[in-house]
Design a protein around this motif. Structure first.
Motif, PDB file in Angstrom:
ATOM      1  N   TRP A  48      32.633  -7.065 -27.870  1.00  0.00           N
ATOM      2  CA  TRP A  48      32.144  -5.684 -27.832  1.00  0.00           C
ATOM      3  C   TRP A  48      32.150  -5.078 -29.235  1.00  0.00           C
ATOM      4  CZ3 TRP A  48      29.123  -4.980 -24.224  1.00  0.00           C
ATOM      5  CH2 TRP A  48      29.407  -5.130 -22.875  1.00  0.00           C
ATOM      6  N   ALA A  49      33.186  -5.360 -30.004  1.00  0.00           N
ATOM      7  CA  ALA A  49      33.255  -4.810 -31.363  1.00  0.00           C
ATOM      8  C   ALA A  49      32.105  -5.352 -32.225  1.00  0.00           C
ATOM      9  CB  ALA A  49      34.596  -5.174 -32.001  1.00  0.00           C
ATOM     10  N   THR A  50      31.785  -6.630 -32.047  1.00  0.00           N
ATOM     11  CA  THR A  50      30.714  -7.232 -32.839  1.00  0.00           C
ATOM     12  C   THR A  50      29.353  -6.680 -32.436  1.00  0.00           C
ATOM     13  OG1 THR A  50      32.021  -9.263 -33.069  1.00  0.00           O
ATOM     14  CG2 THR A  50      29.661  -9.415 -33.540  1.00  0.00           C
ATOM     15  N   THR A  51      29.094  -6.573 -31.140  1.00  0.00           N
ATOM     16  CA  THR A  51      27.801  -6.032 -30.693  1.00  0.00           C
ATOM     17  C   THR A  51      27.653  -4.566 -31.083  1.00  0.00           C
ATOM     18  OG1 THR A  51      28.710  -5.550 -28.484  1.00  0.00           O
ATOM     19  CG2 THR A  51      27.592  -7.666 -28.789  1.00  0.00           C
ATOM     20  N   LYS A  52      28.762  -3.837 -31.092  1.00  0.00           N
ATOM     21  CA  LYS A  52      28.707  -2.437 -31.530  1.00  0.00           C
ATOM     22  C   LYS A  52      28.371  -2.358 -33.018  1.00  0.00           C
ATOM     23  CE  LYS A  52      31.387   1.858 -31.713  1.00  0.00           C
ATOM     24  NZ  LYS A  52      32.702   2.509 -31.423  1.00  0.00           N
ATOM     25  N   GLU A  53      28.974  -3.225 -33.810  1.00  0.00           N
ATOM     26  CA  GLU A  53      28.688  -3.242 -35.246  1.00  0.00           C
ATOM     27  C   GLU A  53      27.219  -3.558 -35.513  1.00  0.00           C
ATOM     28  OE1 GLU A  53      30.187  -5.660 -39.252  1.00  0.00           O
ATOM     29  OE2 GLU A  53      31.379  -5.739 -37.402  1.00  0.00           O
ATOM     30  N   LEU A  54      26.635  -4.409 -34.654  1.00  0.00           N
ATOM     31  CA  LEU A  54      25.226  -4.765 -34.801  1.00  0.00           C
ATOM     32  C   LEU A  54      24.295  -3.782 -34.099  1.00  0.00           C
ATOM     33  CD1 LEU A  54      25.530  -8.629 -34.197  1.00  0.00           C
ATOM     34  CD2 LEU A  54      24.995  -7.502 -36.367  1.00  0.00           C
ATOM     35  N   ALA A  55      24.870  -2.778 -33.446  1.00  0.00           N
ATOM     36  CA  ALA A  55      24.096  -1.758 -32.708  1.00  0.00           C
ATOM     37  C   ALA A  55      23.204  -2.400 -31.648  1.00  0.00           C
ATOM     38  CB  ALA A  55      23.270  -0.910 -33.672  1.00  0.00           C
ATOM     39  N   LEU A  56      23.766  -3.358 -30.905  1.00  0.00           N
ATOM     40  CA  LEU A  56      23.008  -4.078 -29.890  1.00  0.00           C
ATOM     41  C   LEU A  56      23.235  -3.488 -28.509  1.00  0.00           C
ATOM     42  CD1 LEU A  56      23.584  -7.817 -30.922  1.00  0.00           C
ATOM     43  CD2 LEU A  56      21.595  -6.393 -31.368  1.00  0.00           C
ATOM     44  N   ASN A  57      22.171  -3.405 -27.741  1.00  0.00           N
ATOM     45  CA  ASN A  57      22.295  -3.120 -26.319  1.00  0.00           C
ATOM     46  C   ASN A  57      22.557  -4.453 -25.629  1.00  0.00           C
ATOM     47  OD1 ASN A  57      22.259  -1.868 -23.843  1.00  0.00           O
ATOM     48  ND2 ASN A  57      20.031  -1.824 -23.687  1.00  0.00           N
ATOM     49  N   ALA A  58      23.793  -4.671 -25.196  1.00  0.00           N
ATOM     50  CA  ALA A  58      24.215  -6.002 -24.756  1.00  0.00           C
ATOM     51  C   ALA A  58      24.948  -5.941 -23.427  1.00  0.00           C
ATOM     52  CB  ALA A  58      25.109  -6.647 -25.820  1.00  0.00           C
ATOM     53  N   GLU A  59      25.030  -7.096 -22.786  1.00  0.00           N
ATOM     54  CA  GLU A  59      25.852  -7.284 -21.590  1.00  0.00           C
ATOM     55  C   GLU A  59      26.688  -8.533 -21.785  1.00  0.00           C
ATOM     56  OE1 GLU A  59      23.496  -8.015 -18.101  1.00  0.00           O
ATOM     57  OE2 GLU A  59      22.465  -9.752 -18.981  1.00  0.00           O
ATOM     58  N   ILE A  60      27.862  -8.561 -21.187  1.00  0.00           N
ATOM     59  CA  ILE A  60      28.727  -9.735 -21.209  1.00  0.00           C
ATOM     60  C   ILE A  60      28.901 -10.215 -19.776  1.00  0.00           C
ATOM     61  CG2 ILE A  60      31.004 -10.659 -21.755  1.00  0.00           C
ATOM     62  CD1 ILE A  60      31.216  -8.605 -24.002  1.00  0.00           C
ATOM     63  N   ILE A  61      28.581 -11.483 -19.546  1.00  0.00           N
ATOM     64  CA  ILE A  61      28.660 -12.083 -18.212  1.00  0.00           C
ATOM     65  C   ILE A  61      29.685 -13.203 -18.249  1.00  0.00           C
ATOM     66  CG2 ILE A  61      27.393 -13.296 -16.396  1.00  0.00           C
ATOM     67  CD1 ILE A  61      24.817 -12.043 -17.565  1.00  0.00           C
ATOM     68  N   VAL A  62      30.753 -13.053 -17.483  1.00  0.00           N
ATOM     69  CA  VAL A  62      31.758 -14.095 -17.345  1.00  0.00           C
ATOM     70  C   VAL A  62      31.484 -14.831 -16.043  1.00  0.00           C
ATOM     71  CG1 VAL A  62      34.208 -14.610 -17.066  1.00  0.00           C
ATOM     72  CG2 VAL A  62      33.483 -12.833 -18.671  1.00  0.00           C
ATOM     73  N   VAL A  63      31.224 -16.144 -16.142  1.00  0.00           N
ATOM     74  CA  VAL A  63      30.984 -16.960 -14.949  1.00  0.00           C
ATOM     75  C   VAL A  63      32.278 -17.685 -14.628  1.00  0.00           C
ATOM     76  CG1 VAL A  63      29.537 -18.717 -13.896  1.00  0.00           C
ATOM     77  CG2 VAL A  63      28.593 -17.250 -15.692  1.00  0.00           C
ATOM     78  N   ASP A  64      32.953 -17.226 -13.590  1.00  0.00           N
ATOM     79  CA  ASP A  64      34.299 -17.717 -13.281  1.00  0.00           C
ATOM     80  C   ASP A  64      34.241 -18.856 -12.272  1.00  0.00           C
ATOM     81  OD1 ASP A  64      37.324 -17.067 -13.539  1.00  0.00           O
ATOM     82  OD2 ASP A  64      36.976 -17.326 -11.383  1.00  0.00           O
ATOM     83  N   GLY A  65      34.923 -19.962 -12.601  1.00  0.00           N
ATOM     84  CA  GLY A  65      34.890 -21.154 -11.765  1.00  0.00           C
ATOM     85  C   GLY A  65      35.923 -21.195 -10.667  1.00  0.00           C
ATOM     86  N   GLY A  66      36.535 -20.057 -10.332  1.00  0.00           N
ATOM     87  CA  GLY A  66      37.549 -20.017  -9.275  1.00  0.00           C
ATOM     88  C   GLY A  66      38.953 -19.934  -9.837  1.00  0.00           C
ATOM     89  N   SER A  67      39.147 -19.064 -10.811  1.00  0.00           N
ATOM     90  CA  SER A  67      40.436 -18.961 -11.497  1.00  0.00           C
ATOM     91  C   SER A  67      41.550 -18.518 -10.547  1.00  0.00           C
ATOM     92  CB  SER A  67      40.347 -17.957 -12.646  1.00  0.00           C
ATOM     93  OG  SER A  67      39.448 -18.403 -13.638  1.00  0.00           O
ATOM     94  N   ALA A  68      42.735 -19.093 -10.770  1.00  0.00           N
ATOM     95  CA  ALA A  68      43.911 -18.707 -10.001  1.00  0.00           C
ATOM     96  C   ALA A  68      44.720 -17.632 -10.721  1.00  0.00           C
ATOM     97  CB  ALA A  68      44.786 -19.933  -9.744  1.00  0.00           C
ATOM     98  N   ASP A  69      44.289 -17.228 -11.907  1.00  0.00           N
ATOM     99  CA  ASP A  69      45.006 -16.189 -12.654  1.00  0.00           C
ATOM    100  C   ASP A  69      44.186 -14.901 -12.653  1.00  0.00           C
ATOM    101  OD1 ASP A  69      42.941 -16.642 -14.414  1.00  0.00           O
ATOM    102  OD2 ASP A  69      44.184 -17.423 -16.047  1.00  0.00           O
ATOM    103  N   GLN A  70      44.401 -14.063 -13.649  1.00  0.00           N
ATOM    104  CA  GLN A  70      43.770 -12.742 -13.687  1.00  0.00           C
ATOM    105  C   GLN A  70      42.466 -12.712 -14.500  1.00  0.00           C
ATOM    106  OE1 GLN A  70      45.064  -9.963 -11.970  1.00  0.00           O
ATOM    107  NE2 GLN A  70      46.199 -11.693 -11.067  1.00  0.00           N
ATOM    108  N   THR A  71      41.854 -13.859 -14.751  1.00  0.00           N
ATOM    109  CA  THR A  71      40.622 -13.905 -15.550  1.00  0.00           C
ATOM    110  C   THR A  71      39.574 -12.910 -15.070  1.00  0.00           C
ATOM    111  OG1 THR A  71      40.970 -16.204 -16.210  1.00  0.00           O
ATOM    112  CG2 THR A  71      38.715 -15.373 -16.334  1.00  0.00           C
TER     113      THR A  71
END
Length: 444
Positions: A48-71
């Motif tokens: 987020w800090a990098t995309t803000k520095e670049l002034a980008l309209n961005a989205e972050i997509i995390v594709v989770d494979g079935g984590s057993a923790d708090q991912t």
């Protein structure tokens, strides 16, 4: 369970207020993840800090494979979209992310902090220089903090792939990449494992897209353990290498003709170079040359002043990066005014067009009075072509392409055709006594 936090991909836009629709997304960041609860938070914050520095309209997509923790919970708390992985393996996670991404560009990177997200700044600055940009451990200036033996084996494996597939890429297995959306062929990828990284590049090259590398400092994961067994990883690549070799060497690939000039097959290399030598001799010093159905012809690609025309977009994409002026068009309806060129080349075109008469008439219309049309075709009456032609048609890459000739020619038959359409034959030569290279002059 975390299913409330990590939703199966079903994202909808708020259409109640059309005036409030968001601006188009410039960048989608896709992160495959499994039990990365300690790493995913710092990674997303840095992104987020990098995309803000670049002034980008961005989205972050995390594709989770079935984590057993708090991912998934951590990812959503920090403003990322979390998708529950539907397809199998690392390749499945990438494909899920590609399908969900809405940005004009797609960035992929590992979730374990081994890929510094700040490298996005250099990649973004070069986004118009290539269709795919790879963060490379093995490019000049790149380095890796991985254990020596793993780094060495990875370098060897990448070297084998680069050499066998004739790819000018040093780090084919790097997952840190910036893609132009058009360079992704979502329906074509077959693997379930990490070999999707090589397949994406081979298919991109086959479609005429360009790839460059920027140096990457690969860092050891911040915490947790790797989910990859390097030995199994390397062994699984053997069938992949063979499959991609067949794809890379298909005659339908964007750079097939260009690469044939330097083919490792001595007969093919000699044949292509001899054909080009004959064409150059018949062209003389002309600088107004139209190469119809050029494909990725080495002569057109390396000679300023050539206009390279082809019906296949992937060939035009490749040639657009060469010395030629590349254009999309059909031999049966040339997109040029009358009498535009002093020379026209029709190399291995006439055997494949369905309307032969239209192609010859169009060549006459576009060439200047007194100008020359150079034609290259197999001479089916010659014993040499019957032998070489049988060998050529038996090659796996030719059979796999599915391309079949529609017309057969002898020298006499070809001269008759052109004479009936306002040309006179000038002189001719043969390649290995089998392929006819002949010049015709337009007469009134």
């Amino acid at each position: 369970m975390y299913t409330a936090a990590c939703q199966i991909n079903d994202i909808t836009q708020d259409s109640a207020n059309p005036a409030a629709q968001p601006a188009p997304l410039q960048l989608s960041v896709v992160i495959p993840a499994l039990n990365e609860g300690l790493n995913i938070g710092p990674l997303i914050e840095r992104l987020w800090a990098t995309t803000k520095e670049l002034a980008l309209n961005a989205e972050i997509i995390v594709v989770d494979g079935g984590s057993a923790d708090q991912t998934p919970q951590v990812a959503e708390q920090l403003g990322a979209k979390c998708l529950l992985q539907r397809r199998l393996g690392y390749a499945g996670a990438l494909r899920d992310g590609f399908h969900a991404a809405k940005g004009d560009f797609v960035l992929t990177l590992d979730s374990d902090l081994s890929h510094p997200p700040e490298l996005l700044k250099e990649m973004w600055a070069k986004r118009h220089q290539a269709d795919i940009i790879i963060g490379s451990r093995f490019a000049d200036g790149g380095r890796s903090d991985a254990p020596f033996m793993r780094h060495l084996l990875s370098k060897v494996l990448n070297g084998v792939f680069s050499t066998c597939l004739s790819l000018p890429i040093k780090d084919l297995s790097s997952g840190f990449r910036l893609y132009k959306r058009d360079a992704l062929n979502l329906g074509a990828y077959r693997p379930e494992n990490f070999s999707i990284l090589q397949e994406v590049i081979v298919r991109a090259f086959s479609e005429g897209y360009s790839v460059i590398e920027v140096p990457l400092h690969y860092e050891e994961r911040a915490s947790g353990s790797s989910h990859v067994s390097f030995v199994k990883f390397a062994i699984s690549y053997l069938p992949t290498l063979y499959r991609l070799w067949k794809l890379r060497n298909s005659s339908s690939t964007a750079d097939y003709e260009y690469r044939s000039y330097s083919s490792r097959h001595p007969l093919q290399r000699y044949w292509i170079r001899k054909r080009i030598s004959h064409i150059k001799h018949l062209l003389g010093d002309s600088t107004e040359v139209l190469d119809v159905g050029s494909g990725s012809n080495y002569l057109a690609a390396t000679t300023p002043g050539f206009v390279a025309l082809d019906i296949e977009p992937k060939k035009v994409r490749f040639m657009a990066r060469s010395a030629a002026d590349a254009k999309l068009g059909d031999a049966r309806a040339l997109p040029f005014p009358d009498s535009s060129f002093s020379r026209i080349v029709l190399s291995q075109v006439l055997p494949y067009v369905d309307d032969l008469a239209s192609a010859i008439r169009e060549a006459r219309r576009v060439v200047k009075p007194g100008g020359t049309v150079i034609v290259c075709v197999p001479d089916s009456r010659r014993i040499a072509w019957r032998i070489f032609g049988a060998l050529y048609r038996s090659l796996p890459n030719v059979k796999a392409s599915g391309v079949r000739t529609r017309h057969r020619f002898s020298r006499m038959k070809l001269v008759e055709r052109f004479a009936n359409n306002g040309f006179r034959a000038l002189k001719y030569r043969y390649v290995c006594g089998a392929e006819l290279v002949i010049a015709f002059q337009r007469v009134e």
